[in-house]
Design a protein around this motif. Structure first.
Motif, mmCIF file in Angstrom:
data_model
loop_
_atom_site.group_PDB
_atom_site.id
_atom_site.type_symbol
_atom_site.label_atom_id
_atom_site.label_comp_id
_atom_site.label_asym_id
_atom_site.label_seq_id
_atom_site.Cartn_x
_atom_site.Cartn_y
_atom_site.Cartn_z
ATOM 1 N N ARG A 124 7.312 6.819 -3.093
ATOM 2 C CA ARG A 124 6.199 6.095 -2.484
ATOM 3 C C ARG A 124 6.413 5.966 -1.516
ATOM 4 O O ARG A 124 6.097 6.503 0.109
ATOM 5 N N VAL A 125 7.819 4.758 -0.743
ATOM 6 C CA VAL A 125 7.954 4.048 0.443
ATOM 7 C C VAL A 125 8.243 5.000 1.241
ATOM 8 O O VAL A 125 7.855 4.818 2.922
ATOM 9 N N SER A 126 9.447 5.738 0.851
ATOM 10 C CA SER A 126 9.671 6.747 2.138
ATOM 11 C C SER A 126 8.891 7.980 2.416
ATOM 12 O O SER A 126 9.237 7.860 3.999
ATOM 13 N N GLN A 127 8.426 8.233 2.003
ATOM 14 C CA GLN A 127 6.973 9.557 1.932
ATOM 15 C C GLN A 127 5.967 8.799 2.954
ATOM 16 O O GLN A 127 6.405 9.679 3.906
ATOM 17 N N TYR A 128 5.361 7.373 2.843
ATOM 18 C CA TYR A 128 4.792 6.963 3.689
ATOM 19 C C TYR A 128 5.345 6.930 4.995
ATOM 20 O O TYR A 128 4.435 6.994 5.763
ATOM 21 N N THR A 129 6.309 6.436 5.108
ATOM 22 C CA THR A 129 7.414 5.778 5.922
ATOM 23 C C THR A 129 7.676 6.986 7.216
ATOM 24 O O THR A 129 7.414 7.302 8.009
ATOM 25 N N LYS A 130 7.843 8.332 6.391
ATOM 26 C CA LYS A 130 8.465 9.084 6.660
ATOM 27 C C LYS A 130 7.146 9.829 8.093
ATOM 28 O O LYS A 130 7.395 10.359 9.554
ATOM 29 N N TYR A 131 6.391 10.357 7.012
ATOM 30 C CA TYR A 131 5.078 10.821 7.560
ATOM 31 C C TYR A 131 4.153 9.738 8.778
ATOM 32 O O TYR A 131 3.698 9.984 9.828
ATOM 33 N N LEU A 132 4.371 8.642 8.268
ATOM 34 C CA LEU A 132 3.662 8.167 9.357
ATOM 35 C C LEU A 132 4.591 7.537 10.705
ATOM 36 O O LEU A 132 3.781 7.228 12.090
ATOM 37 N N ARG A 133 5.854 7.324 10.819
ATOM 38 C CA ARG A 133 6.491 7.827 11.995
ATOM 39 C C ARG A 133 6.215 9.122 13.469
ATOM 40 O O ARG A 133 6.642 8.919 14.108
ATOM 41 N N SER A 134 6.222 9.579 12.068
ATOM 42 C CA SER A 134 6.316 10.897 11.983
ATOM 43 C C SER A 134 4.603 10.956 13.325
ATOM 44 O O SER A 134 4.817 11.994 14.509
ATOM 45 N N ASN A 135 3.487 10.590 12.866
ATOM 46 C CA ASN A 135 2.840 10.512 13.304
ATOM 47 C C ASN A 135 2.318 9.558 14.757
ATOM 48 O O ASN A 135 1.723 9.311 15.471
ATOM 49 N N GLY A 136 3.698 9.005 15.005
ATOM 50 C CA GLY A 136 3.928 8.443 16.184
ATOM 51 C C GLY A 136 3.268 6.355 15.683
ATOM 52 O O GLY A 136 4.006 5.877 17.244
ATOM 53 N N GLU A 138 4.531 2.807 14.609
ATOM 54 C CA GLU A 138 6.365 2.334 14.270
ATOM 55 C C GLU A 138 6.575 1.609 13.210
ATOM 56 O O GLU A 138 5.910 0.249 13.021
ATOM 57 N N VAL A 139 7.056 1.991 12.192
ATOM 58 C CA VAL A 139 7.432 1.836 11.458
ATOM 59 C C VAL A 139 8.289 0.863 11.060
ATOM 60 O O VAL A 139 9.434 1.480 10.532
ATOM 61 N N HIS A 140 7.948 -0.926 10.842
ATOM 62 C CA HIS A 140 9.524 -1.596 10.101
ATOM 63 C C HIS A 140 9.767 -1.808 8.674
ATOM 64 O O HIS A 140 8.664 -1.827 7.920
ATOM 65 N N VAL A 141 10.892 -1.191 7.989
ATOM 66 C CA VAL A 141 10.738 -1.615 6.697
ATOM 67 C C VAL A 141 11.365 -2.471 6.175
ATOM 68 O O VAL A 141 13.149 -2.870 6.081
ATOM 69 N N TYR A 142 11.455 -3.849 5.506
ATOM 70 C CA TYR A 142 12.334 -4.164 5.085
ATOM 71 C C TYR A 142 12.066 -4.588 3.166
ATOM 72 O O TYR A 142 10.927 -4.459 3.022
ATOM 73 N N THR A 143 13.488 -4.471 3.206
ATOM 74 C CA THR A 143 13.726 -4.130 1.632
ATOM 75 C C THR A 143 14.918 -4.377 1.289
ATOM 76 O O THR A 143 16.232 -5.083 1.497
ATOM 77 N N CYS A 144 15.843 -4.139 -0.428
ATOM 78 C CA CYS A 144 17.086 -4.827 -1.008
ATOM 79 C C CYS A 144 17.903 -3.816 0.180
ATOM 80 O O CYS A 144 19.277 -4.068 -0.075
ATOM 81 N N CYS A 145 17.958 -2.563 0.033
ATOM 82 C CA CYS A 145 19.163 -1.808 -0.156
ATOM 83 C C CYS A 145 18.299 -0.415 0.615
ATOM 84 O O CYS A 145 17.201 0.408 0.171
#
Length: 599
Positions: A124-136, A138-145
């Motif tokens: 879910r996080v990867s898909q949200y990040t992918k499509y929001l970045r494609s819409n312009g 700037e999504v920064h993701v802080y995670t474990c790996c």
């Protein structure tokens, strides 16, 4: 020889079997004292059908994390305060901090789960990040790996973590880390999205509230069900009750209360789950439903074979996919295939499907008919070994139903669409789901589903799918007889025709667009809530700070010049005929004029 249930290979480490019986209790204690880490790693391999029990090493880990949590939290608070001081200094010197609102947003994601971790939240996080970045945005993701091949400069796998005690293949963070604390204190964000379960809300949400940044909390796991399944201390009900109360208190203090009181938006896939899981959220925050979807380019029942012919049903490819699956499990091509795709864990209740297939085999045996149903289970987890043994006991000695259960193990996400299309019906027995992503994937691929009745599935599919596809898992007979009726109804030709006429439309792009609109609303509500008082106080503090800096600067400059001017006036080098105060004033005016011209 009769075909047996497929079994996974056991490595050398798994050959060390620690039993809870009296005969091996001494060896277990000896191993625990000599090598506690190895003893802890072997606890999940004792009997996967049983729930993992709280033991001494887990208690030690909990104490260590608790002791390390408090000083680290204080350290990250200092880093956050330093970042705020730097922003204040930058604003005093008229820096571009706090630039006007732009068309795109700066979004901060905080999540324990990202690929390569195998989890619905990671997808879910990867898909949200992918499509929001494609819409312009700037999504920064802080995670474990993060997957190294997919990592960008906006991905920060810097969160300190420990292994998840409920799922050793995943990691969970317990503190924010220096980099995230600095980002929260020094950088500008439009909105911060915290994906729960996550222990960082206790630090992140107060920081967002302090700065007036909109915060969005999405909840994806029913941790109460995990506590009921895993927190078991046999032989000591009082201690188990105390541990359960302690767990609830810690969960409320670190998860529920911060999200309810400090989160601007609390969301989940269903309103039912939010109201049950966070009863205080509606009182102190805005409650929303977060969108979900599937990758429509891969999960589809119609395959684009020719762009000129638009979408056509590719019979040859679907037939080849089914033939390959039937060949793998040793079933004829006209067999009825029940498919399950999920993590093999106690809370998934997969044993209901095994009991249902065994009961169906007994029914066919009484009718002198051979069982024409095969159960295929894709996934891995701590309960796999116990489920394999259970399936072997149920079907290996039954000559009427040999080899009817196949465990495929962990299947890559890219191979799931062909698996869904090859099956007749998709089964799930879990009532602890917050959405059930595999159900949507199966429906998108044209596989009819059999679902248990529970509040989440009632809200999602109660008025969408036929009633005959759903069953009562709380049936007096254990739910397996009701599952047989639902699976037979979903595997019928009428069910396939109904799904063909009523396809399920759910895409990640639409879910990301809906989430983007929710972000805009949260930012707007945050501005309305904080801007008036915050902007007034902020402007006054900035003016006061600038005035203080100017006064200090003028004091040192004038003190320096006055000492030199006074000495020059006493020596009567300049303007000897004028009085001393007039000479000093003239020299000061001349020096200020020179400085002004130089500037």
């Amino acid at each position: 020889m009769v075909k047996e249930v497929q079994k996974r290979k056991i490595n050398k480490e798994e050959e060390i079997h620690i039993s809870s019986s009296d005969s091996s209790s001494g060896d277990e204690k000896e191993l625990m004292l000599k090598n506690p880490l190895k003893w802890w790693s072997l606890q999940g391999k004792r009997n996967p059908t049983e729930t993992k029990r709280i033991t001494l090493p887990s208690t030690i880990k909990l104490i260590y994390v608790t002791l390390a949590f408090v000083p680290r939290l204080a350290l990250y608070g200092l880093v956050f305060a330093l970042g705020q001081c730097c922003r204040a200094v930058a604003k005093l010197f008229c820096s571009s901090v706090g630039a006007p609102h732009l068309a795109n947003k700066r979004i901060l994601y905080i999540s324990d789960y990202m690929p390569p971790q195998v989890h619905g939240i990671a997808l879910r996080v990867s898909q949200y990040t992918k499509y929001l970045r494609s819409n312009g945005h700037e999504v920064h993701v802080y995670t474990c790996c993060v997957e190294s091949r997919a990592r960008t400069s906006f991905d920060h796998p810097t969160l300190p973590f420990v292994a998840n005690p409920f799922n050793s293949g995943n990691q969970i963070s317990y503190t924010a880390g220096i980099k995230l604390a600095w980002a929260l204190g020094a950088e500008s964000w439009d909105i911060v999205h915290v994906f729960y379960p996550n222990a960082l809300g206790l630090f992140v949400l107060p920081a967002c509230r302090w700065r007036g940044i909109a915060s969005y909390c999405s909840h994806h796991v029913a941790m109460d069900d995990y506590a009921n399944r895993y927190l078991q201390i046999p032989g000591s009900p009082l201690l188990q009750r105390i541990m359960f109360l302690l767990y609830n208190f810690l969960y409320d203090a670190c998860y529920r209360w911060p999200a309810s009181y400090w989160g601007d938006v609390n969301a989940s896939m269903t309103q039912t789950f939010v109201k049950r899981h966070l009863p205080l959220a509606a009182k102190y925050s805005h409650v929303a439903t977060i969108g979900s979807g599937v990758d429509t380019q891969r999960f589809q029942r119609r395959i684009p074979t020719n762009p000129d012919l638009l979408w056509l049903w590719c019979d040859s490819q679907c037939a080849s996919e089914r033939e390959a699956l039937c060949k793998r499990i040793g079933a004829p091509t006209n067999a009825i295939i029940w498919l399950m795709v999920q993590r093999l864990a106690p809370e998934k209740d997969i044993h209901i499907a095994l009991d249902a297939l065994a009961s169906l085999a007994q029914q066919r045996k009484k009718m002198n008919k051979e069982l024409d149903v095969w159960l295929v289970i894709a996934g891995d987890g701590p309960a796999r070994e116990g489920l394999e043994k259970r399936a072997e006991q149920l079907f290996t000695n039954d000559k009427n139903a040999p080899g009817r259960v196949t465990f495929l193990g962990a299947v890559p996400n890219a191979r799931l669409p062909s698996l869904y299309r090859a099956a007749n019906v998709f089964l799930t027995c879990s009532r602890s789901e917050t959405f059930g992503l595999t159900v949507t994937e199966a429906l998108a691929c044209g596989a009819c589903v059999a679902l248990p009745r529970c509040p989440v599935f009632d809200e999602l599919y109660g008025h969408v799918l036929p009633e005959s596809w759903r069953y009562d898992a709380d049936d007096k007979c254990g739910g397996h007889l009701a599952l047989i009726d639902a699976a037979q109804a979903a595997a019928s030709i009428e069910a396939s025709a109904w799904l063909e006429a009523n396809p399920i439309d759910a895409s990640w792009s639409a879910a990301a667009q809906d989430l983007d609109r929710q972000y805009d609303q949260a930012v707007k509500r945050g501005k309305t809530k904080y801007t008036s008082l915050r902007s007034y106080v902020q402007k006054r503090l900035i003016h006061l700070g600038r005035a203080s800096l100017l006064l200090v600067a003028f004091y040192f400059v004038l003190s320096y010049y006055w000492r030199n001017i006074y000495c020059a006036a006493q020596c009567r080098i300049f303007l000897p005929s004028l009085p001393k105060p007039v000479r000093a004033l003239c020299i000061l005016t001349f020096i200020i004029a020179l400085e002004w011209c130089h500037c």
